[in-house]
Design an enzyme around this catalytic site. Structure first.
Site, PDB file in Angstrom:
ATOM      1  N   ASP A  48      68.689  27.367  56.950  1.00  0.00           N
ATOM      2  CA  ASP A  48      69.425  26.653  55.899  1.00  0.00           C
ATOM      3  C   ASP A  48      68.485  25.607  55.299  1.00  0.00           C
ATOM      4  O   ASP A  48      68.277  24.536  55.863  1.00  0.00           O
ATOM      5  CB  ASP A  48      70.681  26.008  56.487  1.00  0.00           C
ATOM      6  CG  ASP A  48      71.551  25.352  55.412  1.00  0.00           C
ATOM      7  OD1 ASP A  48      71.143  25.330  54.231  1.00  0.00           O
ATOM      8  OD2 ASP A  48      72.643  24.865  55.763  1.00  0.00           O
ATOM      9  N   ASP A  87      24.388  41.321  28.275  1.00  0.00           N
ATOM     10  CA  ASP A  87      23.343  41.187  27.261  1.00  0.00           C
ATOM     11  C   ASP A  87      22.165  40.376  27.774  1.00  0.00           C
ATOM     12  O   ASP A  87      21.119  40.325  27.126  1.00  0.00           O
ATOM     13  CB  ASP A  87      23.907  40.523  26.003  1.00  0.00           C
ATOM     14  CG  ASP A  87      24.643  41.499  25.100  1.00  0.00           C
ATOM     15  OD1 ASP A  87      24.567  42.715  25.354  1.00  0.00           O
ATOM     16  OD2 ASP A  87      25.296  41.043  24.142  1.00  0.00           O
ATOM     17  N   ARG A 132      30.871  36.858  14.238  1.00  0.00           N
ATOM     18  CA  ARG A 132      29.658  37.610  13.834  1.00  0.00           C
ATOM     19  C   ARG A 132      29.849  38.226  12.443  1.00  0.00           C
ATOM     20  O   ARG A 132      29.337  39.298  12.157  1.00  0.00           O
ATOM     21  CB  ARG A 132      29.351  38.723  14.839  1.00  0.00           C
ATOM     22  CG  ARG A 132      28.881  38.231  16.188  1.00  0.00           C
ATOM     23  CD  ARG A 132      28.709  39.378  17.166  1.00  0.00           C
ATOM     24  NE  ARG A 132      28.130  40.556  16.558  1.00  0.00           N
ATOM     25  CZ  ARG A 132      27.054  41.205  17.021  1.00  0.00           C
ATOM     26  NH1 ARG A 132      26.455  40.771  18.106  1.00  0.00           N
ATOM     27  NH2 ARG A 132      26.605  42.286  16.428  1.00  0.00           N
ATOM     28  N   TRP A 171      29.198  52.596  23.226  1.00  0.00           N
ATOM     29  CA  TRP A 171      30.390  52.113  22.523  1.00  0.00           C
ATOM     30  C   TRP A 171      30.465  50.603  22.692  1.00  0.00           C
ATOM     31  O   TRP A 171      30.778  50.100  23.756  1.00  0.00           O
ATOM     32  CB  TRP A 171      31.633  52.782  23.107  1.00  0.00           C
ATOM     33  CG  TRP A 171      32.932  52.450  22.441  1.00  0.00           C
ATOM     34  CD1 TRP A 171      33.521  51.223  22.348  1.00  0.00           C
ATOM     35  CD2 TRP A 171      33.824  53.372  21.799  1.00  0.00           C
ATOM     36  NE1 TRP A 171      34.711  51.307  21.694  1.00  0.00           N
ATOM     37  CE2 TRP A 171      34.935  52.618  21.334  1.00  0.00           C
ATOM     38  CE3 TRP A 171      33.804  54.748  21.581  1.00  0.00           C
ATOM     39  CZ2 TRP A 171      36.003  53.206  20.670  1.00  0.00           C
ATOM     40  CZ3 TRP A 171      34.867  55.333  20.919  1.00  0.00           C
ATOM     41  CH2 TRP A 171      35.953  54.575  20.470  1.00  0.00           C
ATOM     42  N   ASP A 172      30.175  49.867  21.609  1.00  0.00           N
ATOM     43  CA  ASP A 172      30.090  48.411  21.691  1.00  0.00           C
ATOM     44  C   ASP A 172      31.354  47.769  21.114  1.00  0.00           C
ATOM     45  O   ASP A 172      32.102  48.385  20.349  1.00  0.00           O
ATOM     46  CB  ASP A 172      28.855  47.918  20.939  1.00  0.00           C
ATOM     47  CG  ASP A 172      28.245  46.679  21.571  1.00  0.00           C
ATOM     48  OD1 ASP A 172      28.930  46.009  22.361  1.00  0.00           O
ATOM     49  OD2 ASP A 172      27.072  46.377  21.269  1.00  0.00           O
ATOM     50  N   MET A 173      31.577  46.498  21.483  1.00  0.00           N
ATOM     51  CA  MET A 173      32.724  45.731  20.983  1.00  0.00           C
ATOM     52  C   MET A 173      32.349  44.260  21.108  1.00  0.00           C
ATOM     53  O   MET A 173      32.356  43.709  22.197  1.00  0.00           O
ATOM     54  CB  MET A 173      33.965  46.068  21.813  1.00  0.00           C
ATOM     55  CG  MET A 173      35.276  45.658  21.192  1.00  0.00           C
ATOM     56  SD  MET A 173      35.761  43.979  21.567  1.00  0.00           S
ATOM     57  CE  MET A 173      37.485  44.041  21.110  1.00  0.00           C
ATOM     58  N   ASN A 174      32.030  43.614  19.971  1.00  0.00           N
ATOM     59  CA  ASN A 174      31.303  42.351  20.008  1.00  0.00           C
ATOM     60  C   ASN A 174      32.071  41.109  19.575  1.00  0.00           C
ATOM     61  O   ASN A 174      31.463  40.132  19.151  1.00  0.00           O
ATOM     62  CB  ASN A 174      30.024  42.475  19.162  1.00  0.00           C
ATOM     63  CG  ASN A 174      28.956  43.283  19.857  1.00  0.00           C
ATOM     64  OD1 ASN A 174      28.638  43.025  21.011  1.00  0.00           O
ATOM     65  ND2 ASN A 174      28.415  44.271  19.174  1.00  0.00           N
TER      66      ASN A 174
END
Length: 733
Positions: A53, A546, A441, A475-478
């Protein structure tokens, strides 16, 4: 049967030779957590629940003041009726309230593992058993399925939840967590992998404290800031010993992973899609599938945890065509050329690459549209004829003629304002009406929630890949996501766009990788910005960072190795002074760091001296001879990077072993150092290749090898042994 239900104890026992996980049903209503750890031959409830309790506790059964949802160890949270700890889900009714009352209804146990519609998950067809527990809210006619899959050969299970509306009114999911778990312990340390762009995967270890500790991403991707991973470890746990309870989310978008140490010593763990900026309108007869969480138990320390992840991901996560396929040694043009490309110069580079043994020549950014810098042309995937008068076709033919594969860089998810695509389709960028478009960018993000954008990208990539001339795609994504809105969806759906973006990405990758299974895809997001199990389902390797500086990479690759095997980590020898930090490191050291991942080069070979070219050629020959060891052997960490960046790791298989020690920064008064191998086969005999001296595995494991003092920064010591006898045979040493 690996999963059994005991009618007497009302418990499910998920059991294999390495691990047990026990779930209880309390009062035939509530799904409770009872045990997770070393395998048990049976479970009858010696660690029975205690009911007290407690002050301020509310009671679902008024006559039982000792029974409270706020202290019950649960397998999923409750909502608005007494469980005040961090929530795994929240559902808003049409009337506006956020109260639910899910009760246990039934279960199903079956062999195998079901795929998740639209989402990546760990692959398995054999040696797995699944438990599905159904809970129902009879007031709103809602269902929740808790799905557990036990891997019979690993101390691994996966968890996810499915929310289904079987009522007549639409409800809104405001939080759709994948899992929640209450452990009746508190003496844990919390491990996470944290960092930033060019400084990814730093191991953080801190004591669990009262309250909530969480890591998250609301950037639209899993992010370099936090890996969607956490582990709870005993205070004495090290690389080599101790208990580890690890959790890893198979998802590439916004996530939350959190731990709460509550008032009475229970530790709750919760992972899933981040509830901020998220909603999902669940219409009648619709269901919402959450991403999968991998739960990994080790009683052999952090190296044991890593071995479990490495084997599971390489054999059951990456595309089937690549799980046992050797990866080529590549040369990437980026740091040699940046945007300054010409066909003549590229062919000369390719000829030099072929002459030293490079197997894959990769053309990076700058080959399309008016792409002379990073401020234009993304989306205009048309070859720049001034740079490549014979197009990708002509360059690929020349590279193939030289005996190498050909690879090409894309950044499909992005669009430049300075592009024909943006002029034609400004509505294709993520955007919110009346607000300016924030650039990163000088680029925007395509709205992958839209099916027309998905179809455009599928068609664009298919046109390039269907010729058979491209063997590899980077396959990049910046950049991260801003103005996460879409003209394509109604106002009430705008908080769905973040998740719909990820679903759109997964659909594109699913179509392309299934259509071209023999093309090697490398995942990249400015390095490790989206290095997660969701992406690894489609792409078997990732550009790790990088930052290609050898000293920095020794820390970054060490960190990522907690979760991913070296074959998944792109690692290149780059030029010195290094372009990210300006440091000079020996070519030999750069080579050993890169060979400790997925090996390649990123420099202009034509600028190297004859002596340097000879070293490169030797590195390539050595790596080719021992590729099976580096790419498919077992990888163990022997020494974490210290304050002077000295670190060490070991590769081993049935034929040989290589230990690499990076001494980092030289320092005075260096103590004598003996490096212990820990993981060689104790009864086997190993012959050192350089000296022909023979040692037992036990001696190398326990006595170790001397690390000679060298007055030189960044020196590398390499120990290479051939296993000349097996403990199962009788061979004199």
């Amino acid at each position: 049967m690996p999963i059994q239900f005991d009618e007497k104890t009302h418990c499910f026992h998920l059991n294999n030779p390495q691990m047990s996980y026990v779930i209880g049903i309390e009062k035939e209503r509530y799904v409770t957590h009872r045990y997770w750890g070393n395998t048990l031959p049976s479970y009858v409830g010696s660690n029975h629940l205690q009911f007290i309790d407690r002050g301020f506790a509310t009671n679902p059964f008024p006559e039982e003041r000792t029974f409270s949802l706020n202290t019950l160890p649960l397998e999923t949270s409750t909502q608005g009726n007494g469980d005040h700890r961090i929530a795994n889900y929240q559902i808003r009714a049409q009337a506006g309230h956020t109260i639910t009352d899910f009760h246990y209804d039934s279960y199903r146990i079956f062999a195998g593992k079901e795929a998740i519609p639209g989402l990546p998950s760990v692959r398995a067809t054999t040696d797995v058993t699944t438990l599905e527990i159904l809970l129902k809210d009879s007031v709103q006619q809602l269902e929740m399925r808790l799905i557990y899959t036990l891997f019979e050969k690993y101390p691994i299970l996966t968890r996810r939840a499915v929310y289904t509306n079987v009522g007549e009114a639409t409800v809104v999911l405001e939080n759709a967590g994948s899992m929640s778990l209450d452990l009746a312990e508190s003496a844990f340390d919390l491990l996470t992998l944290d960092g930033s762009h060019t400084n990814e995967a730093n191991l953080t270890r801190q004591t669990i404290r009262p309250g909530i500790q969480r890591l998250e991403s609301t950037r639209g991707t899993s992010s370099p800031q936090h890996q969607p991973f956490l582990a709870l470890v005993d205070r004495y746990t090290s690389e080599f010993q101790g208990n580890v309870f690890a959790f890893h989310l198979v998802y590439s978008g916004n996530f939350i992973a959190q731990v709460e140490l509550e008032q009475y010593g229970t530790t709750r763990v919760q992972l899933g899609i981040h509830p901020d900026h998220f909603e999902w309108h669940l219409a009648p007869m619709e269901q919402f599938d959450t991403p999968e969480v991998v739960l990994n138990y080790s009683n052999q320390g952090l190296n044991g945890m890593s071995q479990n992840f490495h084997q599971l991901y390489q054999q059951h996560l990456v595309p089937t065509a690549w799980k046992n396929k050797e990866r080529p040694i590549l040369l990437n043009t980026w740091e040699a050329n940046y945007f300054e490309l010409s066909e003549t110069a590229l062919i000369k580079q390719a000829e030099k690459a072929a002459s030293v043994g490079i197997e894959l020549f990769v053309l990076d950014d700058g080959w399309f549209g008016e792409r002379h810098s990073d401020d234009s042309s993304l989306g205009d995937w048309v070859v720049n004829q001034e740079k490549l008068p014979n197009g990708i076709h002509g360059l690929a033919q020349e590279v193939h003629r030289l005996g190498m594969d050909f690879g090409l860089w894309f950044e499909p998810e992005m669009i430049s304002k300075q592009s024909q695509l943006f002029q034609d389709h400004p509505e294709w960028a993520l955007q919110v009406p009346d607000y300016p478009l924030t650039e990163g960018r000088q680029q925007l993000v395509l709205d992958l929630s839209r099916t027309d954008v998905q179809e455009y990208l599928i068609a664009t990539l298919t046109d390039y890949l269907k010729t058979g001339e491209i063997d590899y795609i980077k396959w990049d994504m910046n950049r991260h996501l801003t103005e996460v809105g879409s003209h394509f969806f109604a106002a009430h759906q705008q908080k769905e766009i973040g998740h719909r973006y990820v679903l759109g990405l997964y659909r594109i990758l699913d179509v392309i990788t299934q259509q071209f299974p023999n093309c090697l895809f490398e995942n990249c997001s400015s390095g490790g910005g989206r290095f997660d199990p969701g992406m690894m389902y489609y792409m078997p390797q990732t550009w790790t960072s990088d930052n290609s500086d050898a000293l920095c990479r020794s820390v970054i690759q060490y960190g990522y190795s907690y979760l991913y095997p070296p074959i998944m980590m792109g690692a290149h020898v780059s030029t010195t002074p290094n372009h990210q930090v300006g440091r000079n490191t020996p070519l030999e050291t750069r080579g050993w760091l890169a060979m400790s991942g997925n090996f390649g080069y990123e420099l202009d070979l034509q600028t190297l001296s004859d002596e340097e070219l000879a070293i490169v050629q030797q590195q390539i020959v050595f790596y080719q001879a021992h590729r099976q060891l580096f790419q498919f052997g077992r990888f163990y960490r022997l020494q974490a990077p210290d304050t002077h960046f000295a670190s060490s790791w070991l590769f081993t298989n049935e034929e040989e072993a290589i230990a690499i020690y990076f001494n980092g920064l030289s320092r005075p008064a260096l103590p004598t150092k003996y490096l212990k191998m820990h993981y060689l086969e104790a009864a086997a005999i190993y012959e050192e290749v350089a000296t022909k001296q023979r040692y037992s595995g036990a001696e190398l494991n326990q006595a170790g090898v001397l690390i000679p003092r060298v007055k030189e920064d960044f020196h590398t010591h390499v120990f290479h042994w051939k296993k000349i006898s097996d403990p199962r045979t009788s061979v004199s040493s």
